[in-house]
Design an enzyme around this catalytic site. Structure first.
Site, PDB file in Angstrom:
ATOM      1  N   CYS A 142      -6.883   2.386  -7.653  1.00 22.81           N
ATOM      2  CA  CYS A 142      -6.968   1.991  -6.250  1.00 22.81           C
ATOM      3  C   CYS A 142      -8.434   1.818  -5.854  1.00 22.81           C
ATOM      4  CB  CYS A 142      -6.313   3.018  -5.326  1.00 22.81           C
ATOM      5  SG  CYS A 142      -6.538   2.543  -3.591  1.00 22.81           S
ATOM      6  N   GLY A 256      -2.337 -12.598  -8.421  1.00 21.28           N
ATOM      7  CA  GLY A 256      -2.353 -13.970  -7.921  1.00 21.28           C
ATOM      8  C   GLY A 256      -1.224 -14.843  -8.384  1.00 21.28           C
TER       9      GLY A 256
HETATM   10  O1  RRO Z   1      -3.414   1.509  -0.656  1.00 22.06           O
HETATM   11  C1  RRO Z   1      -4.364   0.772  -0.984  1.00 22.06           C
HETATM   12  O2  RRO Z   1      -5.356   0.619  -0.294  1.00 22.06           O
HETATM   13  C2  RRO Z   1      -4.356   0.060  -2.278  1.00 22.06           C
HETATM   14  C3  RRO Z   1      -3.911   0.589  -3.469  1.00 22.06           C
HETATM   15 BR1  RRO Z   1      -3.078   2.230  -3.576  1.00 22.06          BR
HETATM   16  C4  RRO Z   1      -4.083  -0.127  -4.676  1.00 22.06           C
HETATM   17  O3  RRO Z   1      -3.729   0.317  -5.793  1.00 22.06           O
HETATM   18  N1  RRO Z   1      -4.675  -1.327  -4.603  1.00 22.06           N
HETATM   19  C5  RRO Z   1      -5.101  -1.866  -3.446  1.00 22.06           C
HETATM   20  O4  RRO Z   1      -5.634  -2.975  -3.446  1.00 22.06           O
HETATM   21  N2  RRO Z   1      -4.935  -1.153  -2.288  1.00 22.06           N
END
Ligand code: RRO
Length: 315
Positions: A142, A256
């Site tokens: 993340c 994408g």
């Molecule tokens: O929740 C998020 O901000 C988030 C997660 Br967990 C993730 O794995 N990838 C992303 O782009 N946002």
């Protein structure tokens, strides 16, 4: 409109795929974080027709996420800083999982943590899940935690520790990795060595938007993760490089993908299955539509089994 004979021909295509020990009747899935926690998208498509539904990342405990604004459209994509908001595994099992099962979905649960111990607790809370939970996607990538500076998936040792700590639940583990590192192949190898049956490639690309009037970052969390068509070549390259280096490691491709041709591209690069993410926000029935179009693409291209596409790129 497709003719009856086209539909009948496409119905002969074998759409089943194998990801480690997990057999799925079809290769398309929702990408974590883009389809809610439960059966939200069942109003738009038959969830049982998909390969699987991957739910937004859950931690052992409830988590509030990042301040708004959390999403912003970008050229050919979007930037998000959701910040892992979620109800926690136990509440999800009680309130969301039953509806997914009722909808006939095969479920992949994404989990996250701030520490190895957090991941272990999230995995423990998944013990004795119903058989419809077919795998756990361990989100090591993340971009919106601690400013995106300490991603587990940027470190082969940390990646291995998390997978070892989550392996006790006995469910197949898929490690979701980050494109924001020059060590992707090493991290994928460490994940495989530590017990991951597959890797999911890729999570979002680190990005930022600045509001030029206020001179402040536009998203509440500061930076964010870039997704959508803009990152598809990044995903194709990541999948390709990992597949070339580790041909026995199944890859779930994501990044994408919005059309059947996009899915074919990810599979030719080396993916065994494909997830659809940002396109769900444009068209909530995208996953089923892409899967149906992929079936027709295979038929019209003389491909009797979709799994034959995996790694089929020519050099
Ligand atoms: O929740 C998020 O901000 C988030 C997660 Br967990 C993730 O794995 N990838 C992303 O782009 N946002």
């Amino acid at each position: 409109m497709r003719s009856r004979s086209q539909r009948a021909g496409a119905a002969t295509v074998d759409m089943s795929v194998q990801i480690g020990s997990v057999s799925l009747p079809a290769p398309l899935m929702t990408a974590a974080g883009t389809a809610g926690y439960g059966s939200e998208l069942s109003a738009f498509m038959d969830l049982s027709a998909l390969g699987a539904v991957v739910v937004k990342s859950l931690s052992a405990d409830e988590w509030a996420g990042n301040p708004a604004p959390r999403v912003h459209e970008t050229p050919a994509g979007m930037l998000n800083s959701v910040g892992l908001q979620g109800p926690g595994v136990a509440a999800w099992r009680e309130h969301e999982l039953p509806e997914l099962i009722e909808a006939g979905a095969r479920v992949v649960v994404s989990i996250w943590g701030r520490s190895v111990q957090d991941y272990a607790r999230a995995a423990e809370a998944l013990q004795d899940c119903p058989k419809q939970v077919v795998a756990v996607e361990v989100n090591l990538s993340c971009p919106n935690l601690d400013g995106g500076t300490h991603l587990f998936a940027h470190d082969p040792v940390a990646t291995a520790q998390v997978l070892q700590a989550t392996s006790q639940i006995g469910l197949p583990l898929w490690a979701k990795l980050s494109p924001n590192t020059d060590q992707l192949v090493e991290v994928a190898a460490a994940a495989q060595e530590a017990g991951a049956e597959a890797v999911t490639l890729i999570n979002t690309v680190l990005g930022m938007i600045i509001d030029t009037e206020s001179r402040r970052p536009l998203l509440g969390g500061g930076g964010g993760g870039l997704s959508g068509p803009a990152i598809r070549p990044v995903a194709v390259r990541a999948i390709h490089d990992v597949h070339m280096a580790l041909p026995d490691l199944p890859i779930v491709g994501v990044g994408g993908c919005a059309t059947a041709v996009d899915a074919v591209e990810l599979m030719l690069a080396g993916a065994s299955a494909v997830q659809i993410g940002t396109a769900n926000f444009v068209q909530p029935s995208s996953v089923e539509q892409v899967q149906d179009d992929l079936r027709h693409w295979c038929f019209s291209h003389g491909v009797p089994r979709v799994s034959e596409l995996t790694g089929g790129v020519k050099h």
